[in-house]
Design a protein around this motif. Structure first.
Motif, PDB file in Angstrom:
ATOM      1  N   TYR A 155     -26.277 -14.437  27.360  1.00 31.99           N
ATOM      2  CA  TYR A 155     -27.421 -13.903  26.820  1.00 31.99           C
ATOM      3  C   TYR A 155     -28.282 -13.157  27.838  1.00 31.99           C
ATOM      4  CZ  TYR A 155     -26.880 -16.854  22.771  1.00 31.99           C
ATOM      5  OH  TYR A 155     -26.422 -17.664  21.729  1.00 31.99           O
ATOM      6  N   GLY A 156     -27.638 -13.106  29.118  1.00 33.74           N
ATOM      7  CA  GLY A 156     -28.280 -12.310  30.234  1.00 33.74           C
ATOM      8  C   GLY A 156     -29.403 -13.406  30.944  1.00 33.74           C
ATOM      9  N   GLY A 157     -29.922 -12.851  31.967  1.00 31.59           N
ATOM     10  CA  GLY A 157     -30.930 -13.318  32.761  1.00 31.59           C
ATOM     11  C   GLY A 157     -32.354 -12.702  32.447  1.00 31.59           C
ATOM     12  N   THR A 158     -33.387 -13.411  33.468  1.00 28.77           N
ATOM     13  CA  THR A 158     -34.607 -12.714  33.412  1.00 28.77           C
ATOM     14  C   THR A 158     -34.654 -11.519  34.485  1.00 28.77           C
ATOM     15  OG1 THR A 158     -35.263 -13.990  35.310  1.00 28.77           O
ATOM     16  CG2 THR A 158     -35.637 -15.063  32.921  1.00 28.77           C
ATOM     17  N   ASN A 178     -40.191 -16.074  36.408  1.00 22.88           N
ATOM     18  CA  ASN A 178     -40.399 -14.828  35.851  1.00 22.88           C
ATOM     19  C   ASN A 178     -41.952 -14.940  34.976  1.00 22.88           C
ATOM     20  OD1 ASN A 178     -38.697 -16.515  34.459  1.00 22.88           O
ATOM     21  ND2 ASN A 178     -39.217 -14.960  32.629  1.00 22.88           N
ATOM     22  N   THR A 179     -42.616 -13.929  34.606  1.00 24.02           N
ATOM     23  CA  THR A 179     -43.499 -14.018  33.887  1.00 24.02           C
ATOM     24  C   THR A 179     -43.217 -14.029  32.494  1.00 24.02           C
ATOM     25  OG1 THR A 179     -43.624 -11.525  33.391  1.00 24.02           O
ATOM     26  CG2 THR A 179     -44.973 -12.390  35.160  1.00 24.02           C
ATOM     27  N   ALA A 180     -44.141 -14.259  31.481  1.00 24.71           N
ATOM     28  CA  ALA A 180     -43.734 -14.757  30.173  1.00 24.71           C
ATOM     29  C   ALA A 180     -43.110 -13.368  29.327  1.00 24.71           C
ATOM     30  CB  ALA A 180     -44.867 -15.031  29.198  1.00 24.71           C
ATOM     31  N   PHE A 233     -44.025 -11.304  39.337  1.00 16.90           N
ATOM     32  CA  PHE A 233     -43.517 -12.729  39.271  1.00 16.90           C
ATOM     33  C   PHE A 233     -44.485 -13.909  39.685  1.00 16.90           C
ATOM     34  CE2 PHE A 233     -40.924 -13.818  43.352  1.00 16.90           C
ATOM     35  CZ  PHE A 233     -42.149 -13.502  44.236  1.00 16.90           C
ATOM     36  N   TRP A 234     -44.290 -15.166  39.230  1.00 18.50           N
ATOM     37  CA  TRP A 234     -45.282 -16.089  39.475  1.00 18.50           C
ATOM     38  C   TRP A 234     -44.791 -16.841  40.882  1.00 18.50           C
ATOM     39  CZ3 TRP A 234     -49.706 -17.490  37.011  1.00 18.50           C
ATOM     40  CH2 TRP A 234     -49.984 -17.170  35.952  1.00 18.50           C
ATOM     41  N   ILE A 235     -45.714 -17.069  41.687  1.00 17.09           N
ATOM     42  CA  ILE A 235     -45.394 -18.126  42.732  1.00 17.09           C
ATOM     43  C   ILE A 235     -46.336 -19.303  42.478  1.00 17.09           C
ATOM     44  CG2 ILE A 235     -44.543 -16.465  44.462  1.00 17.09           C
ATOM     45  CD1 ILE A 235     -47.023 -16.791  46.114  1.00 17.09           C
ATOM     46  N   GLN A 236     -45.633 -20.335  42.923  1.00 16.76           N
ATOM     47  CA  GLN A 236     -46.501 -21.820  42.467  1.00 16.76           C
ATOM     48  C   GLN A 236     -46.194 -22.747  43.609  1.00 16.76           C
ATOM     49  OE1 GLN A 236     -46.017 -23.436  38.811  1.00 16.76           O
ATOM     50  NE2 GLN A 236     -47.165 -25.287  39.394  1.00 16.76           N
ATOM     51  N   ALA A 239     -53.016 -24.860  47.943  1.00 15.45           N
ATOM     52  CA  ALA A 239     -52.134 -25.054  46.774  1.00 15.45           C
ATOM     53  C   ALA A 239     -52.455 -23.573  45.969  1.00 15.45           C
ATOM     54  CB  ALA A 239     -52.618 -26.116  45.815  1.00 15.45           C
ATOM     55  N   ILE A 240     -51.315 -23.086  45.529  1.00 19.66           N
ATOM     56  CA  ILE A 240     -51.550 -21.558  44.813  1.00 19.66           C
ATOM     57  C   ILE A 240     -50.854 -21.717  43.556  1.00 19.66           C
ATOM     58  CG2 ILE A 240     -52.149 -20.370  46.996  1.00 19.66           C
ATOM     59  CD1 ILE A 240     -48.909 -19.483  47.087  1.00 19.66           C
ATOM     60  N   LYS A 241     -51.162 -20.785  42.825  1.00 15.24           N
ATOM     61  CA  LYS A 241     -50.318 -20.282  41.620  1.00 15.24           C
ATOM     62  C   LYS A 241     -50.889 -18.868  41.151  1.00 15.24           C
ATOM     63  CE  LYS A 241     -48.653 -21.386  36.971  1.00 15.24           C
ATOM     64  NZ  LYS A 241     -48.677 -22.529  35.858  1.00 15.24           N
ATOM     65  N   GLY A 242     -49.915 -18.171  41.145  1.00 14.99           N
ATOM     66  CA  GLY A 242     -50.772 -16.546  40.667  1.00 14.99           C
ATOM     67  C   GLY A 242     -49.514 -15.733  40.545  1.00 14.99           C
ATOM     68  N   LYS A 243     -49.962 -14.489  39.822  1.00 12.92           N
ATOM     69  CA  LYS A 243     -48.643 -13.608  39.593  1.00 12.92           C
ATOM     70  C   LYS A 243     -48.857 -12.538  40.748  1.00 12.92           C
ATOM     71  CE  LYS A 243     -48.920 -13.020  34.543  1.00 12.92           C
ATOM     72  NZ  LYS A 243     -49.213 -12.220  33.596  1.00 12.92           N
TER      73      LYS A 243
END
Length: 164
Positions: A30-33, A59-61, A68-71, A83-87
């Motif tokens: 199916y391949g990857g992101t 990856n993003t939705a 991409f997201w980092i968290q 603490a971080i989470k963001g695009k």
């Protein structure tokens, strides 16, 4: 009676053969992101500390090729919770990333925004400390509330001896 028995037996064998034949299909790829090359679990430190934290990149939705997201909900600099989470903006070709004034949506986030600069992932840029297995390295400058922290680390290898 024997003919009816033979027909039922033939039908059963045919159905069994069809089930086995159709059940042995090859796996579909199916391949990857788009971000799979830069995604994963990372063991990182802040400002060359010996303490390791887990950072995730994914990856993003919408499967973007430019973000991409980092968290990391546990990231700390000394006693300071960062603490971080963001695009984050990404250049896949050079495996670099950066972003300014990112909305911090991380659980337990103390600060509402952060910036990332000089972000880079180097394929096989380091080795696992216990296994010696080649793995990717990650490095970036994290700016929160006017303070800059150097985050460095390695991609999780999966080997027990490489766990922090």
């Amino acid at each position: 009676m024997k003919t009816k028995h033979n027909k039922i037996l033939t039908l059963m064998l045919t159905l069994t053969a069809v089930v086995f034949y159709t059940g042995c299909k090859k796996d579909v790829d199916y391949g990857g992101t788009k971000m799979e090359k830069m995604s994963g679990d990372w063991h990182v430190s802040v400002d060359n500390s010996t303490r390791r934290y887990t950072l995730y990149s994914f990856n993003t939705a919408d499967n973007s090729a430019t973000q991409f997201w980092i968290q990391s909900t546990s990231l700390r600099a000394g006693t300071k919770n960062i603490a971080i989470k963001g695009k984050i903006n990404v250049d896949l070709a050079s495996q670099t990333f950066s972003a300014s004034n990112v909305s911090n949506s991380g659980a337990g986030a103390v600060y509402t925004s952060f910036s990332v600069s000089n972000g880079r992932i180097i394929t096989n840029g380091t080795v696992g400390p216990g296994s010696g297995t080649p793995t990717d390295s990650i490095t970036f400058d994290l700016n929160i509330d006017g303070a800059t922290f150097k985050v460095t680390g390695r991609h999780k290898t999966g080997f027990v001896e490489d766990r922090p």
